[in-house]
Design a protein around this motif. Sequence first.
Motif, PDB file in Angstrom:
ATOM      1  N   LEU A  33      -5.574   0.786  -7.226  1.00  0.00           N
ATOM      2  CA  LEU A  33      -6.454   0.173  -6.240  1.00  0.00           C
ATOM      3  C   LEU A  33      -5.786   0.111  -4.872  1.00  0.00           C
ATOM      4  N   ALA A  34      -4.504  -0.278  -4.834  1.00  0.00           N
ATOM      5  CA  ALA A  34      -3.794  -0.354  -3.556  1.00  0.00           C
ATOM      6  C   ALA A  34      -3.680   1.024  -2.909  1.00  0.00           C
ATOM      7  N   GLY A  35      -3.385   2.040  -3.721  1.00  0.00           N
ATOM      8  CA  GLY A  35      -3.270   3.390  -3.184  1.00  0.00           C
ATOM      9  C   GLY A  35      -4.597   3.934  -2.706  1.00  0.00           C
ATOM     10  N   GLY A  36      -5.679   3.642  -3.444  1.00  0.00           N
ATOM     11  CA  GLY A  36      -6.995   4.071  -3.006  1.00  0.00           C
ATOM     12  C   GLY A  36      -7.428   3.376  -1.737  1.00  0.00           C
ATOM     13  N   TRP A  37      -7.116   2.095  -1.647  1.00  0.00           N
ATOM     14  CA  TRP A  37      -7.399   1.335  -0.436  1.00  0.00           C
ATOM     15  C   TRP A  37      -6.648   1.956   0.743  1.00  0.00           C
ATOM     16  N   ALA A  38      -5.389   2.321   0.540  1.00  0.00           N
ATOM     17  CA  ALA A  38      -4.601   2.933   1.614  1.00  0.00           C
ATOM     18  C   ALA A  38      -5.234   4.238   2.098  1.00  0.00           C
ATOM     19  N   VAL A  39      -5.702   5.051   1.170  1.00  0.00           N
ATOM     20  CA  VAL A  39      -6.333   6.323   1.546  1.00  0.00           C
ATOM     21  C   VAL A  39      -7.607   6.066   2.337  1.00  0.00           C
ATOM     22  N   PHE A  40      -8.444   5.136   1.866  1.00  0.00           N
ATOM     23  CA  PHE A  40      -9.703   4.837   2.557  1.00  0.00           C
ATOM     24  C   PHE A  40      -9.447   4.181   3.904  1.00  0.00           C
ATOM     25  N   TRP A  41      -8.625   3.164   3.925  1.00  0.00           N
ATOM     26  CA  TRP A  41      -8.318   2.389   5.137  1.00  0.00           C
ATOM     27  C   TRP A  41      -7.789   3.285   6.245  1.00  0.00           C
ATOM     28  N   ASN A  42      -6.971   4.267   5.891  1.00  0.00           N
ATOM     29  CA  ASN A  42      -6.315   5.122   6.874  1.00  0.00           C
ATOM     30  C   ASN A  42      -7.045   6.449   7.127  1.00  0.00           C
ATOM     31  N   GLY A  95      -6.409  12.674  -8.047  1.00  0.00           N
ATOM     32  CA  GLY A  95      -5.684  11.611  -8.745  1.00  0.00           C
ATOM     33  C   GLY A  95      -6.390  10.287  -8.577  1.00  0.00           C
ATOM     34  N   HIS A  96      -5.744   9.226  -9.079  1.00  0.00           N
ATOM     35  CA  HIS A  96      -6.352   7.899  -9.067  1.00  0.00           C
ATOM     36  C   HIS A  96      -6.627   7.411  -7.650  1.00  0.00           C
ATOM     37  N   HIS A  97      -5.686   7.644  -6.727  1.00  0.00           N
ATOM     38  CA  HIS A  97      -5.866   7.141  -5.370  1.00  0.00           C
ATOM     39  C   HIS A  97      -7.094   7.773  -4.728  1.00  0.00           C
ATOM     40  N   ARG A  98      -7.245   9.073  -4.886  1.00  0.00           N
ATOM     41  CA  ARG A  98      -8.419   9.745  -4.319  1.00  0.00           C
ATOM     42  C   ARG A  98      -9.711   9.241  -4.969  1.00  0.00           C
ATOM     43  N   SER A  99      -9.671   9.042  -6.279  1.00  0.00           N
ATOM     44  CA  SER A  99     -10.869   8.575  -6.982  1.00  0.00           C
ATOM     45  C   SER A  99     -11.286   7.193  -6.497  1.00  0.00           C
ATOM     46  N   MET A 155       0.853  -1.183   0.000  1.00  0.00           N
ATOM     47  CA  MET A 155       0.000   0.000   0.000  1.00  0.00           C
ATOM     48  C   MET A 155       0.889   1.233   0.000  1.00  0.00           C
ATOM     49  N   PRO A 156       0.846   2.013  -1.078  1.00  0.00           N
ATOM     50  CA  PRO A 156       1.742   3.170  -1.163  1.00  0.00           C
ATOM     51  C   PRO A 156       1.286   4.293  -0.237  1.00  0.00           C
ATOM     52  N   SER A 157       2.272   5.028   0.234  1.00  0.00           N
ATOM     53  CA  SER A 157       2.008   6.199   1.076  1.00  0.00           C
ATOM     54  C   SER A 157       2.350   7.444   0.268  1.00  0.00           C
ATOM     55  N   ALA A 158       1.449   8.409   0.282  1.00  0.00           N
ATOM     56  CA  ALA A 158       1.677   9.630  -0.490  1.00  0.00           C
ATOM     57  C   ALA A 158       1.269  10.831   0.345  1.00  0.00           C
ATOM     58  N   ALA A 159       1.979  11.923   0.153  1.00  0.00           N
ATOM     59  CA  ALA A 159       1.644  13.151   0.866  1.00  0.00           C
ATOM     60  C   ALA A 159       0.294  13.668   0.401  1.00  0.00           C
ATOM     61  N   GLY A 160      -0.486  14.178   1.333  1.00  0.00           N
ATOM     62  CA  GLY A 160      -1.743  14.813   0.998  1.00  0.00           C
ATOM     63  C   GLY A 160      -1.598  16.320   1.005  1.00  0.00           C
TER      64      GLY A 160
END
Length: 427
Positions: free
Chosen positions: A370-379, A388-392, A85-90
């Motif tokens: 999908l992994a990045g979006g899951w990380a955003v939702f999960w956390n 971007g894709h993760h937010r979407s 699950m990638p971590s990205a700055a918000g």
Amino acid sequence: MRRTQFDALVIGSGPAGSVAALVLARGGARVALVDKASFPRDKACGDMVGPRGVQLLADLGLPVPDGPRVGDMLVVGPTGRRVRMPSAAGLTYPGHGTAVTRTVFDAMLHDAAREAGVTALYGRAAAPLETAGRMDGYRLESGEEVHADFVIGADGATSGVAQAAGLVEASRVLWGFAIRTYLPQEVDLAAIVMWEPTPWRAFPGYGWVFPGADGGANIGLGIATRADRQAGAHAVRSLPGFLGHLRAVGLLDEAVPEVLPRRLGGWLKMGMVGTTPAAGRVLLVGDAAGLINPLQGEGIAQGMRSGQLAAETLLAGPAGAAERYTAALVAEHVPYQRITAALQAALVGRPWAVAGVARFLTAAAAGDALAGGWAVFWNELLEGAPPGHHRSVASAFTHLGDALTSRTAVARWFEPLLRGAPGPVPA
């Protein structure tokens, strides 16, 4: 008998209580901060401060204690399949958290509150004090009576303040229990581990392998129990078996020791369900208010933020403080919690369903989007996530979750709070 008077009395000096006391004192309030233990002291925890927590420390002008920086994380499914699950700055938080023991972290925050002028008192808060039928302080085990205009309950998931103020409906609380130990294991990537002790009979929770102190690992197991407080013992009994599973999937190098060092467990409220966060002169923060991510158990960042919100609410004036504080918590957490608490409650007691969800997610989330979006939702990072894709993808998870849970009893529990009405439990 000694009697003292303050603007605010904070019961409990974990991250939520210490931040509440710190912000109040910096704002000119007279604050007493009571804890049953002296510092430093240990607490059962994964020792992980998430991105929002790191940002809040910066906002408060506090240092981030030395410790491993935690960015990307592994999720290991029941079959051993791994997803990164990638971590990205918000826009409002950095792209990393940090690992620091509660012994160090809580003492740092407690000391910062004292340096801001907070009066620290040590000993149990033995009994609430009332004036004209409203709580206005506590008698300590020493016999000292501490009175205050407002009482902030920061005394954990089994909060005595919440009980005394009538703010908990125990049968509705979604309880969880976690136990951890420290082992000499190098951790390259923090890992969340889904476990099936027998195929398709998932453990009703998850385990973790996080960076620990001195190059070691914080390894633990958390269980969701709903209203069954007796079920927490299952996590304690299952820990050795879970450690054996970690060795089998390559996350633990050495054989499991016969006697596990520094085991420590504790209860959590897996969300706000069953707890009214404020009424009258009493405000609850952190675990006492159920400010725990119902999906993954994170609570340090939420606890510190609630302490800040409670303090800012009181500094703005006493009129309507409970209602204004509740509204602030609702705006920040209820849209997420009404979905995730309902999902958590639906899965507890259905080990085959937990197994199916874990297997599906770790199989389907191999792609970055999908992994990045899951990380955003999960956390709980959707608010402040960059476009971007993760937010979407996280937004899609949110809409799907809302559609699946909106009519459940757990989701409906939040409706009075969302309407701005008094909480479900009278003060």
